[in-house]
Design a protein around this motif. Structure first.
Motif, PDB file in Angstrom:
ATOM      1  N   ALA A   1      -2.946  43.058 -28.813  1.00 43.28           N
ATOM      2  CA  ALA A   1      -1.814  43.682 -29.497  1.00 43.28           C
ATOM      3  C   ALA A   1      -1.569  45.093 -28.955  1.00 43.28           C
ATOM      4  CB  ALA A   1      -2.070  43.718 -31.004  1.00 43.28           C
ATOM      5  N   THR A   2      -2.655  45.798 -28.663  1.00 45.73           N
ATOM      6  CA  THR A   2      -2.533  47.147 -28.105  1.00 45.73           C
ATOM      7  C   THR A   2      -1.908  47.095 -26.715  1.00 45.73           C
ATOM      8  OG1 THR A   2      -4.465  47.931 -29.335  1.00 45.73           O
ATOM      9  CG2 THR A   2      -3.797  49.222 -27.421  1.00 45.73           C
ATOM     10  N   ILE A   3      -2.339  46.144 -25.911  1.00 39.44           N
ATOM     11  CA  ILE A   3      -1.774  45.982 -24.565  1.00 39.44           C
ATOM     12  C   ILE A   3      -0.273  45.719 -24.658  1.00 39.44           C
ATOM     13  CG2 ILE A   3      -1.731  44.500 -22.520  1.00 39.44           C
ATOM     14  CD1 ILE A   3      -4.753  44.048 -22.962  1.00 39.44           C
ATOM     15  N   GLN A   4       0.113  44.814 -25.552  1.00 35.30           N
ATOM     16  CA  GLN A   4       1.534  44.477 -25.691  1.00 35.30           C
ATOM     17  C   GLN A   4       2.339  45.682 -26.166  1.00 35.30           C
ATOM     18  OE1 GLN A   4       0.694  41.120 -28.286  1.00 35.30           O
ATOM     19  NE2 GLN A   4       1.468  39.695 -26.740  1.00 35.30           N
ATOM     20  N   HIS A   5       1.746  46.460 -27.067  1.00 35.54           N
ATOM     21  CA  HIS A   5       2.424  47.654 -27.566  1.00 35.54           C
ATOM     22  C   HIS A   5       2.620  48.678 -26.454  1.00 35.54           C
ATOM     23  CE1 HIS A   5       2.312  51.560 -30.067  1.00 35.54           C
ATOM     24  NE2 HIS A   5       3.539  51.060 -30.133  1.00 35.54           N
ATOM     25  N   LEU A   6       1.579  48.925 -25.686  1.00 35.72           N
ATOM     26  CA  LEU A   6       1.674  49.905 -24.600  1.00 35.72           C
ATOM     27  C   LEU A   6       2.651  49.437 -23.520  1.00 35.72           C
ATOM     28  CD1 LEU A   6      -2.088  50.949 -24.269  1.00 35.72           C
ATOM     29  CD2 LEU A   6      -0.203  52.289 -25.254  1.00 35.72           C
TER      30      LEU A   6
ATOM     31  N   LEU B   1       6.046  50.296 -24.515  1.00 29.74           N
ATOM     32  CA  LEU B   1       6.293  51.725 -24.357  1.00 29.74           C
ATOM     33  C   LEU B   1       6.485  52.126 -22.900  1.00 29.74           C
ATOM     34  CD1 LEU B   1       3.774  53.248 -26.932  1.00 29.74           C
ATOM     35  CD2 LEU B   1       6.218  52.873 -27.215  1.00 29.74           C
ATOM     36  N   GLY B   2       6.359  51.138 -21.999  1.00 33.24           N
ATOM     37  CA  GLY B   2       6.630  51.411 -20.594  1.00 33.24           C
ATOM     38  C   GLY B   2       5.411  51.657 -19.740  1.00 33.24           C
ATOM     39  N   PHE B   3       4.216  51.488 -20.302  1.00 28.80           N
ATOM     40  CA  PHE B   3       3.003  51.689 -19.509  1.00 28.80           C
ATOM     41  C   PHE B   3       2.730  50.441 -18.667  1.00 28.80           C
ATOM     42  CE2 PHE B   3       2.443  54.735 -22.952  1.00 28.80           C
ATOM     43  CZ  PHE B   3       1.979  55.853 -22.272  1.00 28.80           C
ATOM     44  N   SER B   4       2.351  50.666 -17.423  1.00 29.78           N
ATOM     45  CA  SER B   4       2.005  49.552 -16.546  1.00 29.78           C
ATOM     46  C   SER B   4       0.601  49.053 -16.872  1.00 29.78           C
ATOM     47  CB  SER B   4       2.061  50.003 -15.077  1.00 29.78           C
ATOM     48  OG  SER B   4       1.037  50.952 -14.814  1.00 29.78           O
TER      49      SER B   4
ATOM     50  N   SER C   1     -10.214  52.763 -19.919  1.00 26.35           N
ATOM     51  CA  SER C   1     -11.425  53.237 -19.221  1.00 26.35           C
ATOM     52  C   SER C   1     -11.934  54.554 -19.810  1.00 26.35           C
ATOM     53  CB  SER C   1     -11.149  53.407 -17.733  1.00 26.35           C
ATOM     54  OG  SER C   1     -10.269  54.485 -17.483  1.00 26.35           O
ATOM     55  N   THR C   2     -11.049  55.265 -20.554  1.00 24.71           N
ATOM     56  CA  THR C   2     -11.474  56.518 -21.187  1.00 24.71           C
ATOM     57  C   THR C   2     -12.189  56.275 -22.501  1.00 24.71           C
ATOM     58  OG1 THR C   2      -9.402  56.792 -22.437  1.00 24.71           O
ATOM     59  CG2 THR C   2      -9.462  57.653 -20.170  1.00 24.71           C
ATOM     60  N   GLY C   3     -12.260  55.001 -22.920  1.00 21.28           N
ATOM     61  CA  GLY C   3     -12.899  54.670 -24.184  1.00 21.28           C
ATOM     62  C   GLY C   3     -11.945  54.723 -25.357  1.00 21.28           C
ATOM     63  N   SER C   4     -10.661  54.916 -25.067  1.00 21.38           N
ATOM     64  CA  SER C   4      -9.659  54.990 -26.125  1.00 21.38           C
ATOM     65  C   SER C   4      -8.648  53.865 -25.951  1.00 21.38           C
ATOM     66  CB  SER C   4      -8.946  56.346 -26.077  1.00 21.38           C
ATOM     67  OG  SER C   4      -7.874  56.388 -27.009  1.00 21.38           O
ATOM     68  N   ASP C   5      -7.944  53.554 -27.039  1.00 20.06           N
ATOM     69  CA  ASP C   5      -6.873  52.564 -26.936  1.00 20.06           C
ATOM     70  C   ASP C   5      -5.510  53.240 -27.101  1.00 20.06           C
ATOM     71  OD1 ASP C   5      -6.959  53.232 -29.587  1.00 20.06           O
ATOM     72  OD2 ASP C   5      -7.115  51.181 -30.354  1.00 20.06           O
ATOM     73  N   ARG C   6      -5.506  54.579 -27.009  1.00 17.95           N
ATOM     74  CA  ARG C   6      -4.256  55.320 -27.128  1.00 17.95           C
ATOM     75  C   ARG C   6      -4.142  56.308 -25.969  1.00 17.95           C
ATOM     76  NH1 ARG C   6      -3.925  57.856 -33.029  1.00 17.95           N
ATOM     77  NH2 ARG C   6      -1.791  58.242 -32.324  1.00 17.95           N
ATOM     78  N   PRO C   7      -2.934  56.455 -25.421  1.00 14.78           N
ATOM     79  CA  PRO C   7      -2.745  57.419 -24.337  1.00 14.78           C
ATOM     80  C   PRO C   7      -2.857  58.847 -24.865  1.00 14.78           C
ATOM     81  CG  PRO C   7      -0.633  56.527 -25.036  1.00 14.78           C
ATOM     82  CD  PRO C   7      -1.686  55.754 -25.775  1.00 14.78           C
TER      83      PRO C   7
END
Length: 279
Positions: A60-65, A68-71, A80-86
Motif C-alpha cells: 500500500a505504501t509503494i502504491q501511495h508513493l 505521488l510521482g516517486f519512481s 533503504s533508510t529504514g523509513s516508509d516515508r520520504p
C-alpha cells in the motif's frame, strides 16, 4: 477455526496476495526481482511464494508513493533508510517537479485548444500565394538574441524610441520583418536582423543602420497564426509546397509581423507572413 486455517489466514499465495493488493502477479515478480518487495516465505519444495499482512501494508505504501510521482528506484532508496516515508528534501524536490509539470501541461492544453480552434475554423494557415515585395528604405538593427521573446522588449522599448528620437516616419503600407542570419537553426543565440520600412534616409546611429532592402520579385508567402514558437509548422508546409512545385529558394526567408503583442491581447491572434524569395 482450526490451527491450519488460522495459519493460512495470515499468509497468502502470490495469486491471493495479488487479488488482495490489486496488483498483477507480473508486478509482484518484478518487485521481487528488484528487491523492492520480496515474499516473506518461499517453499523450497514447491517454489510457492507466500506473503503476510505486513507486506500488504508495504505494498500500500509503494502504491501511495507511486501515485505521488516517486519512481520505484526512489521508493527503494526511501525504504533503504529504514523509513516508509520520504524526507522533507525529497518531498520538496517532488513538489518542484509537480510545479514544472503543471506549467508544461498548461502550455500543452493551450496548444491543444489553439489547434482545436484552428482546425474547426480552418484558419491555421492560409493558402500559399506568390507576390512581389518592392524595395524599401529600412532601419535595421542586428544582434544576437537568446530567443524571440527578446523582441517584445527590443522593438517597442529600445528601437522604437531610437527611431522616434531621430525623426523616422513609417509610411503606409507599414512593413517590418526579421531575417535570421545563422547558417543553421538555433534555439538560442539567434543572429537576428530586425528591419522596419521608413520614409526617408537617416544617418546611422549606434543602434540603427539604414539601407535599401532588396526587391523580392517572386516571394512565396504563407500566413502564420499564433506563437512564434510554431514557425516550424508553417515553414514545413511551405517547404512541401516548394518541393512539389520544383521551386528553389534564393535567399533568407523574411518573417513579416502584421499583428502581435503590440495590438492583440492573445498570441492566438498574432499574424505573421512568412516570405521566401524564390526562382
Amino acid at each position: 477455526m482450526d490451527k491450519k486455517n488460522s495459519i493460512n489466514s495470515f499468509r497468502f499465495k502470490i495469486g491471493e496476495f495479488s487479488k488482495l493488493c490489486r496488483v498483477t502477479v507480473k508486478t509482484l515478480r518484478h518487485y521481487e526481482a528488484i528487491s523492492l518487495l520480496t515474499p516473506n516465505e518461499i517453499d523450497e519444495w514447491t517454489g510457492y511464494r507466500y506473503y503476510n499482512v505486513s507486506q500488504s501494508q508495504k505494498m500500500a505504501t509503494i502504491q501511495h508513493l507511486k501515485r505521488l510521482g516517486f519512481s520505484l528506484e526512489e521508493i527503494s532508496d526511501i525504504f533503504s533508510t529504514g523509513s516508509d516515508r520520504p524526507d522533507i528534501d525529497r518531498i520538496e524536490k517532488k513538489l518542484e517537479e509537480c510545479r514544472d509539470e503543471i506549467e508544461k501541461l498548461k502550455h500543452r492544453a493551450t496548444e491543444l485548444s489553439c489547434l482545436s480552434e484552428q482546425i474547426k475554423s480552418k484558419t491555421n494557415m492560409d493558402k500559399i500565394f506568390i507576390k512581389t515585395i518592392p524595395s524599401r528604405i529600412v532601419a535595421s538593427h542586428r544582434q544576437i538574441i537568446k530567443s524571440y521573446d527578446e523582441l517584445f522588449n527590443l522593438c517597442p522599448n529600445i528601437l522604437g524610441p531610437e527611431m522616434m528620437k531621430i525623426g523616422c516616419t513609417c509610411p503606409e503600407p507599414q512593413y517590418c520583418y526579421t531575417v535570421e542570419h545563422n547558417k543553421e537553426h538555433c534555439d538560442s543565440n539567434i543572429d537576428l536582423e530586425y528591419c522596419e520600412a521608413v520614409g526617408e534616409w537617416h544617418e546611422d546611429t549606434p543602434l540603427l543602420h539604414f539601407y535599401e532592402s532588396a526587391e523580392l520579385k517572386n516571394a512565396v508567402c504563407m500566413n502564420h497564426i499564433g506563437s512564434y514558437e510554431r514557425f516550424g509548422e508553417t515553414f514545413a508546409e511551405l517547404l512541401k509546397y516548394l518541393e512539389e512545385n520544383d521551386i528553389h529558394i534564393t535567399g533568407s526567408p523574411r518573417f513579416c509581423y502584421i499583428d502581435g503583442i503590440w495590438n492583440k491581447e492573445s498570441e492566438d491572434e498574432w499574424l505573421t507572413e512568412i516570405q521566401v524569395p524564390v526562382e
